[in-house]
Design a protein around this motif. Structure first.
Motif, mmCIF file in Angstrom:
data_model
loop_
_atom_site.group_PDB
_atom_site.id
_atom_site.type_symbol
_atom_site.label_atom_id
_atom_site.label_comp_id
_atom_site.label_asym_id
_atom_site.label_seq_id
_atom_site.Cartn_x
_atom_site.Cartn_y
_atom_site.Cartn_z
ATOM 1 N N LEU A 89 5.666 -7.496 -7.446
ATOM 2 C CA LEU A 89 5.627 -6.462 -7.178
ATOM 3 C C LEU A 89 5.486 -6.167 -5.930
ATOM 4 O O LEU A 89 4.521 -6.650 -4.944
ATOM 5 C CB LEU A 89 4.715 -5.627 -7.568
ATOM 6 C CG LEU A 89 4.194 -5.575 -9.527
ATOM 7 C CD1 LEU A 89 4.584 -6.861 -10.015
ATOM 8 C CD2 LEU A 89 3.863 -4.352 -9.434
ATOM 9 N N LYS B 291 1.034 -0.856 -5.932
ATOM 10 C CA LYS B 291 0.747 -1.592 -6.332
ATOM 11 C C LYS B 291 -0.659 -2.425 -6.499
ATOM 12 O O LYS B 291 -0.571 -3.165 -7.644
ATOM 13 C CB LYS B 291 1.642 -2.863 -5.136
ATOM 14 C CG LYS B 291 3.084 -2.701 -4.435
ATOM 15 C CD LYS B 291 3.019 -3.330 -3.384
ATOM 16 C CE LYS B 291 2.322 -3.243 -2.120
ATOM 17 N NZ LYS B 291 2.132 -2.121 -1.619
ATOM 18 N N ASP C 73 -3.454 -9.835 -5.470
ATOM 19 C CA ASP C 73 -3.189 -8.438 -4.770
ATOM 20 C C ASP C 73 -3.695 -8.790 -3.004
ATOM 21 O O ASP C 73 -4.768 -9.147 -2.381
ATOM 22 C CB ASP C 73 -4.650 -7.867 -4.889
ATOM 23 C CG ASP C 73 -4.303 -6.237 -4.946
ATOM 24 O OD1 ASP C 73 -2.453 -6.155 -4.683
ATOM 25 O OD2 ASP C 73 -4.238 -5.491 -5.222
ATOM 26 N N GLU C 74 -1.689 -8.781 -2.696
ATOM 27 C CA GLU C 74 -1.664 -8.745 -1.420
ATOM 28 C C GLU C 74 -2.699 -9.331 -0.530
ATOM 29 O O GLU C 74 -3.223 -9.634 0.156
ATOM 30 C CB GLU C 74 -2.466 -7.328 -0.626
ATOM 31 C CG GLU C 74 -1.608 -5.909 -1.731
ATOM 32 C CD GLU C 74 -0.079 -5.641 -0.871
ATOM 33 O OE1 GLU C 74 0.472 -6.313 -0.413
ATOM 34 O OE2 GLU C 74 0.159 -3.933 -0.817
ATOM 35 N N THR D 17 1.607 -9.076 -6.112
ATOM 36 C CA THR D 17 1.688 -7.821 -5.624
ATOM 37 C C THR D 17 1.819 -8.265 -3.477
ATOM 38 O O THR D 17 0.603 -9.197 -3.158
ATOM 39 C CB THR D 17 0.831 -6.636 -5.628
ATOM 40 O OG1 THR D 17 -0.221 -6.597 -4.770
ATOM 41 C CG2 THR D 17 0.292 -6.664 -6.739
ATOM 42 N N GLN E 202 3.018 -6.568 0.363
ATOM 43 C CA GLN E 202 4.171 -5.777 1.149
ATOM 44 C C GLN E 202 4.804 -6.188 2.387
ATOM 45 O O GLN E 202 5.867 -6.049 2.812
ATOM 46 C CB GLN E 202 2.785 -4.899 2.648
ATOM 47 C CG GLN E 202 1.876 -3.624 2.225
ATOM 48 C CD GLN E 202 1.150 -2.634 2.573
ATOM 49 O OE1 GLN E 202 1.767 -2.197 4.268
ATOM 50 N NE2 GLN E 202 0.010 -2.869 1.895
#
Length: 251
Positions: free
Chosen positions: A50, A58, A175-176, A207, A209
């Motif tokens: 994502l 996210k 996550d990130e 997830t 960026q």
């Protein structure tokens, strides 16, 4: 620049019962709707990414499928509704969440943090996983007796991923993982993920960026913007998408 056409055609969804199936997922914080009808399917041994900017939803997605947030719609792990299983039982069943904040125990050593990740495993299995993680991230061997709070941000991220892997996850929610990392650490983590999938494949929700990083590792991806899924496809499809290229890959 191309306009966003909200192309959400599902790309090559897996056959058989998925590890994670999310349909029309909606999450709100008070009056603010953070997720607006998200559909994501993750098959066995897949990495599904994502991507999107800060605030796109996210982390909310990661927290929801890990059992931390109430939701509307469907979020099923191995056929069972996440909300009915509960967060603790999800961990017991192999859902391991490596959070954006890392959540390390700063005054404990690297090895103590890693061993905590294997609390639901026996000692023999724990020692095997420890050897696996140290082989994956040799930098952690050098720091094994060092308190986590004294490490660099990149080393702490390696430790957070390593601790998650100590739990021998069936579904790893990452996550990130690359936020603020120096290129050399980014490369180490990238190589680590490649080795995991080559030697001991697991199922991952990633997830990010960093769209380039996600494109390099995911089997399928969904672009979130303002809580909505606006693009879905394979890495090849999204690399060739004008909107993705112009908005997230620098043209």
């Amino acid at each position: 620049m191309s306009t966003n056409t909200h192309d959400t055609t599902e790309a090559a969804a897996p056959d058989g019962e998925p590890v994670l199936h999310v349909e029309d997922l909606r999450v709100s914080y008070g009056q603010v709707q953070a997720l607006r009808g998200i559909d994501v399917t993750v098959g066995e041994g897949e990495i599904v990414g994502l991507i999107g900017p800060n605030g796109a939803g996210k982390t909310t997605f990661a927290n929801t499928v890990s059992g931390f947030l109430p939701y509307e719609g469907t979020a099923r792990y191995r056929g069972d509704e996440v909300a009915e299983v509960g967060q603790s039982d999800l961990v017991e069943r192999g859902v391991i969440h490596c959070t954006e904040k890392r959540d390390l125990f700063g005054f404990m050593t690297v090895e103590e943090n890693l061993k905590l990740g294997a609390y639901r495993r026996g000692e023999e299995a724990r020692d095997e996983r420890l050897e696996f993680v140290y082989d994956l991230f040799p930098r952690l061997v050098e720091r094994r007796n060092q308190n986590a709070r004294t490490m660099s941000g990149g080393e702490q991220q390696m430790l957070a991923i390593g601790r998650a892997l100590m739990g021998d996850p069936e579904l790893l929610v990452l996550d990130e993982p690359t936020i603020g990392l120096a290129p050399v650490i980014l490369e180490d983590i990238s190589e680590g993920i490649e080795r995991i999938m080559a030697e001991d494949p697991i199922t991952i929700v990633l997830t990010e960026q960093n769209v380039t990083f996600a494109l390099n590792h995911a089997d399928r991806l969904t672009l979130l913007e303002n809580g909505e899924a606006v693009k879905t496809g394979s890495p090849e499809e999204l690399r060739g998408d004008d909107y993705i290229r112009d908005s997230y890959l620098g043209g």
